[in-house]
Write a protein that holds these residues in place. Sequence first.
Motif, PDB file in Angstrom:
ATOM      1  N   THR A  17       9.129 -17.574  13.364  1.00  0.00           N
ATOM      2  CA  THR A  17       8.072 -16.789  14.034  1.00  0.00           C
ATOM      3  C   THR A  17       6.956 -16.726  13.624  1.00  0.00           C
ATOM      4  OG1 THR A  17      10.051 -15.285  14.589  1.00  0.00           O
ATOM      5  CG2 THR A  17       8.003 -14.567  14.820  1.00  0.00           C
ATOM      6  N   ILE A  18       6.610 -16.763  12.264  1.00  0.00           N
ATOM      7  CA  ILE A  18       5.331 -16.737  11.469  1.00  0.00           C
ATOM      8  C   ILE A  18       4.678 -18.177  11.861  1.00  0.00           C
ATOM      9  CG2 ILE A  18       4.124 -16.991   9.514  1.00  0.00           C
ATOM     10  CD1 ILE A  18       6.023 -14.543   8.582  1.00  0.00           C
ATOM     11  N   TYR A  19       5.603 -19.251  11.651  1.00  0.00           N
ATOM     12  CA  TYR A  19       4.962 -20.467  11.807  1.00  0.00           C
ATOM     13  C   TYR A  19       4.684 -20.830  13.351  1.00  0.00           C
ATOM     14  CZ  TYR A  19       4.780 -25.699  11.739  1.00  0.00           C
ATOM     15  OH  TYR A  19       4.409 -26.933  11.807  1.00  0.00           O
ATOM     16  N   GLN A  20       5.407 -20.434  14.333  1.00  0.00           N
ATOM     17  CA  GLN A  20       4.947 -20.576  15.720  1.00  0.00           C
ATOM     18  C   GLN A  20       3.823 -19.650  16.123  1.00  0.00           C
ATOM     19  OE1 GLN A  20       8.416 -19.824  18.232  1.00  0.00           O
ATOM     20  NE2 GLN A  20       9.716 -21.234  17.256  1.00  0.00           N
ATOM     21  N   ALA A  21       3.639 -18.437  15.406  1.00  0.00           N
ATOM     22  CA  ALA A  21       2.594 -17.610  15.741  1.00  0.00           C
ATOM     23  C   ALA A  21       1.341 -18.095  15.187  1.00  0.00           C
ATOM     24  CB  ALA A  21       2.707 -16.248  15.125  1.00  0.00           C
ATOM     25  N   ARG A  22       1.273 -18.673  13.986  1.00  0.00           N
ATOM     26  CA  ARG A  22      -0.016 -19.249  13.493  1.00  0.00           C
ATOM     27  C   ARG A  22      -0.294 -20.635  14.377  1.00  0.00           C
ATOM     28  NH1 ARG A  22      -0.554 -20.497   7.407  1.00  0.00           N
ATOM     29  NH2 ARG A  22      -2.567 -20.066   8.145  1.00  0.00           N
ATOM     30  N   HIS A  23       0.718 -21.470  15.088  1.00  0.00           N
ATOM     31  CA  HIS A  23       0.314 -22.378  15.649  1.00  0.00           C
ATOM     32  C   HIS A  23       0.145 -22.378  17.186  1.00  0.00           C
ATOM     33  CE1 HIS A  23       0.518 -25.584  12.417  1.00  0.00           C
ATOM     34  NE2 HIS A  23       1.319 -24.744  11.868  1.00  0.00           N
ATOM     35  N   LYS A  24       0.007 -20.732  17.525  1.00  0.00           N
ATOM     36  CA  LYS A  24      -0.175 -20.412  18.801  1.00  0.00           C
ATOM     37  C   LYS A  24       0.800 -21.035  19.751  1.00  0.00           C
ATOM     38  CE  LYS A  24      -4.809 -19.292  18.023  1.00  0.00           C
ATOM     39  NZ  LYS A  24      -4.796 -19.096  16.862  1.00  0.00           N
ATOM     40  N   THR A  25       2.037 -21.144  19.347  1.00  0.00           N
ATOM     41  CA  THR A  25       3.040 -21.644  20.253  1.00  0.00           C
ATOM     42  C   THR A  25       4.371 -20.660  20.473  1.00  0.00           C
ATOM     43  OG1 THR A  25       4.469 -22.804  18.415  1.00  0.00           O
ATOM     44  CG2 THR A  25       2.903 -24.023  19.631  1.00  0.00           C
ATOM     45  N   TRP A  72       5.832 -12.553  23.117  1.00  0.00           N
ATOM     46  CA  TRP A  72       5.261 -11.533  22.068  1.00  0.00           C
ATOM     47  C   TRP A  72       6.182 -10.199  22.246  1.00  0.00           C
ATOM     48  CZ3 TRP A  72       3.208 -11.793  17.806  1.00  0.00           C
ATOM     49  CH2 TRP A  72       2.371 -12.942  17.422  1.00  0.00           C
TER      50      TRP A  72
END
Length: 100
Positions: free
Chosen positions: A62-70, A74
């Motif tokens: 989840t954090i990885y996807q949030a950082r890459h805006k994918t 929400w």
Amino acid sequence: MSTHQDVKIDERTVAIEYASYKWGYIFVTYALFIDVMYRGAVRNEAAWDLMALAIAGAAVSTIYQARHKTLSGWIAVLIVCFAGVVAAFIAALYKFHLLH
């Protein structure tokens, strides 16, 4: 001057590789959940360490996807966070014998 080079990795290969990671992650997560349920139901043990591994794996994704805006949905993330808070509250009630 151009030289002919073999293509070793294409989009299809990458897509299949990512799909295999997805299936491997799903398998390990459900295996951990089954082990947690088995330990609780049959052996009367708390398996918080295994449950924490499953939750941490989901958090990393989840954090990885949030950082890459994918990250899509929400609202789903908020629902999961709310469910985690409710679950922690219920666990605390059981721990302090306020809920039987």
